[in-house]
Design a protein around this motif. Sequence first.
Motif, PDB file in Angstrom:
ATOM      1  N   LEU A 153       3.054  -1.209  -1.653  1.00 21.52           N
ATOM      2  CA  LEU A 153       3.597   0.298  -1.194  1.00 21.52           C
ATOM      3  C   LEU A 153       4.893   0.330  -1.375  1.00 21.52           C
ATOM      4  CD1 LEU A 153       3.079   3.143  -0.462  1.00 21.52           C
ATOM      5  CD2 LEU A 153       3.494   2.584   2.093  1.00 21.52           C
ATOM      6  N   VAL A 154       5.377   1.120  -2.335  1.00 22.31           N
ATOM      7  CA  VAL A 154       6.965   1.454  -2.450  1.00 22.31           C
ATOM      8  C   VAL A 154       7.404   3.039  -2.778  1.00 22.31           C
ATOM      9  CG1 VAL A 154       6.466   1.456  -5.123  1.00 22.31           C
ATOM     10  CG2 VAL A 154       8.889   0.596  -4.084  1.00 22.31           C
ATOM     11  N   GLN A 155       8.372   3.242  -2.542  1.00 23.61           N
ATOM     12  CA  GLN A 155       8.896   4.658  -2.720  1.00 23.61           C
ATOM     13  C   GLN A 155       9.162   4.909  -4.138  1.00 23.61           C
ATOM     14  OE1 GLN A 155      12.260   5.143  -0.121  1.00 23.61           O
ATOM     15  NE2 GLN A 155      10.830   5.991   1.586  1.00 23.61           N
ATOM     16  N   ALA A 156       9.056   6.140  -4.618  1.00 23.77           N
ATOM     17  CA  ALA A 156       9.602   6.567  -6.003  1.00 23.77           C
ATOM     18  C   ALA A 156      10.947   6.068  -6.280  1.00 23.77           C
ATOM     19  CB  ALA A 156       9.436   8.060  -5.986  1.00 23.77           C
ATOM     20  N   GLY A 157      10.954   5.498  -7.324  1.00 25.74           N
ATOM     21  CA  GLY A 157      12.361   5.135  -7.651  1.00 25.74           C
ATOM     22  C   GLY A 157      12.592   3.396  -7.489  1.00 25.74           C
ATOM     23  N   LYS A 217       6.862   5.795 -10.322  1.00 25.34           N
ATOM     24  CA  LYS A 217       6.847   7.309 -10.084  1.00 25.34           C
ATOM     25  C   LYS A 217       5.503   7.285  -9.262  1.00 25.34           C
ATOM     26  CE  LYS A 217       8.757   8.332 -14.216  1.00 25.34           C
ATOM     27  NZ  LYS A 217       8.833   8.995 -15.925  1.00 25.34           N
ATOM     28  N   PRO A 218       5.167   8.201  -8.421  1.00 31.63           N
ATOM     29  CA  PRO A 218       3.910   8.442  -7.931  1.00 31.63           C
ATOM     30  C   PRO A 218       2.785   8.427  -8.780  1.00 31.63           C
ATOM     31  CG  PRO A 218       5.422  10.149  -6.995  1.00 31.63           C
ATOM     32  CD  PRO A 218       6.094   9.465  -8.297  1.00 31.63           C
ATOM     33  N   GLU A 219       2.897   8.830  -9.994  1.00 31.02           N
ATOM     34  CA  GLU A 219       1.821   8.720 -11.103  1.00 31.02           C
ATOM     35  C   GLU A 219       1.396   7.508 -11.319  1.00 31.02           C
ATOM     36  OE1 GLU A 219       4.788  10.755 -11.382  1.00 31.02           O
ATOM     37  OE2 GLU A 219       5.314  10.992 -13.189  1.00 31.02           O
ATOM     38  N   ASP A 220       2.343   6.349 -11.352  1.00 37.60           N
ATOM     39  CA  ASP A 220       2.107   5.046 -11.464  1.00 37.60           C
ATOM     40  C   ASP A 220       1.057   4.584 -10.467  1.00 37.60           C
ATOM     41  OD1 ASP A 220       5.310   4.614 -12.283  1.00 37.60           O
ATOM     42  OD2 ASP A 220       3.846   4.795 -13.544  1.00 37.60           O
ATOM     43  N   THR A 221       0.838   5.244  -9.588  1.00 36.19           N
ATOM     44  CA  THR A 221      -0.327   4.761  -8.462  1.00 36.19           C
ATOM     45  C   THR A 221      -1.579   4.309  -9.134  1.00 36.19           C
ATOM     46  OG1 THR A 221       0.802   5.995  -6.491  1.00 36.19           O
ATOM     47  CG2 THR A 221      -1.377   5.302  -6.178  1.00 36.19           C
ATOM     48  N   ALA A 222      -2.188   3.253  -8.999  1.00 31.70           N
ATOM     49  CA  ALA A 222      -3.279   2.858  -9.288  1.00 31.70           C
ATOM     50  C   ALA A 222      -3.727   1.573  -9.004  1.00 31.70           C
ATOM     51  CB  ALA A 222      -3.355   3.120 -10.879  1.00 31.70           C
ATOM     52  N   VAL A 223      -4.734   0.961  -9.400  1.00 34.75           N
ATOM     53  CA  VAL A 223      -5.251  -0.511  -9.198  1.00 34.75           C
ATOM     54  C   VAL A 223      -4.940  -0.971 -10.434  1.00 34.75           C
ATOM     55  CG1 VAL A 223      -6.941  -2.074  -8.770  1.00 34.75           C
ATOM     56  CG2 VAL A 223      -7.076  -0.146  -7.360  1.00 34.75           C
ATOM     57  N   TYR A 224      -3.987  -2.010 -10.731  1.00 34.93           N
ATOM     58  CA  TYR A 224      -3.665  -2.763 -11.734  1.00 34.93           C
ATOM     59  C   TYR A 224      -4.543  -4.122 -11.908  1.00 34.93           C
ATOM     60  CZ  TYR A 224       0.351   0.332 -12.222  1.00 34.93           C
ATOM     61  OH  TYR A 224       1.113   1.621 -12.459  1.00 34.93           O
ATOM     62  N   THR A 283       0.898   1.523  -4.995  1.00 31.10           N
ATOM     63  CA  THR A 283       0.967   2.848  -4.380  1.00 31.10           C
ATOM     64  C   THR A 283       2.302   3.264  -4.423  1.00 31.10           C
ATOM     65  OG1 THR A 283      -0.976   2.680  -2.986  1.00 31.10           O
ATOM     66  CG2 THR A 283       0.227   4.353  -2.649  1.00 31.10           C
ATOM     67  N   VAL A 284       2.653   4.358  -5.058  1.00 34.93           N
ATOM     68  CA  VAL A 284       3.838   4.732  -5.035  1.00 34.93           C
ATOM     69  C   VAL A 284       4.271   6.269  -4.364  1.00 34.93           C
ATOM     70  CG1 VAL A 284       5.976   5.538  -6.411  1.00 34.93           C
ATOM     71  CG2 VAL A 284       4.397   3.766  -7.255  1.00 34.93           C
ATOM     72  N   SER A 285       5.003   6.354  -3.275  1.00 33.23           N
ATOM     73  CA  SER A 285       5.096   7.460  -2.601  1.00 33.23           C
ATOM     74  C   SER A 285       6.195   8.284  -3.013  1.00 33.23           C
ATOM     75  CB  SER A 285       5.403   7.060  -1.059  1.00 33.23           C
ATOM     76  OG  SER A 285       6.464   6.367  -0.953  1.00 33.23           O
ATOM     77  N   SER A 286       6.179   9.585  -2.630  1.00 30.74           N
ATOM     78  CA  SER A 286       7.210  10.579  -3.329  1.00 30.74           C
ATOM     79  C   SER A 286       8.230  10.819  -2.121  1.00 30.74           C
ATOM     80  CB  SER A 286       6.408  11.904  -3.711  1.00 30.74           C
ATOM     81  OG  SER A 286       5.678  12.420  -2.500  1.00 30.74           O
TER      82      SER A 286
END
Length: 123
Positions: free
Chosen positions: A11-15, A87-94, A120-123
Motif C-alpha cells: 500500500l502506497v500513497q499517490a505519488g 496513481k490510484p489507477e495503478d491499483t491492481a494485482v501485478y 494498492t495506491v491510495s489517493s
Amino acid sequence: QVQLVESGGGLVQAGGSLELSCTVSGGTFSALAMAWFRQAPGKEREFVAAITWSGGGRYYADSVKGRFTLSRDSAKNTMFLQMNSLKPEDTAVYYCSADNHRVGELAREYDYWGRGTQVTVSS
C-alpha cells in the motif's frame, strides 16, 4: 518447470514508489523473455511492461511510460519493476510472466505465470 515468484507489492500513497521483484527458478533465466501484467477488479488483465531475454529491449504500456522502469539481473535470476509517481489507477494485482520466445503484449504469448502481488495506491 519454470516457477515465478513476485514480491514487493503493498500500500502506497499517490505519488509514491514501489519496486516489484520477480524471481525465477527451474529454468534458464537468461533465455526468458519476461513481462509484467496487471489486473484490477472487474477488468481484464492488461500489459504493463516487457523485457527481452538480453535486457536490450524494453517495452512499456503508454499508461506507465516515463513512470515505470523494467530491469533484470541475471546473477539474481530476478526481474525488477520500479514504479514511481504511482496513481490510484495503478491499483491492481501485478503478475510476472515469462516465455522462451520473443516478448509480446498479449497475455496468451506467455507460458509461465506467477501468482501475483497486490499493489494498492491510495489517493
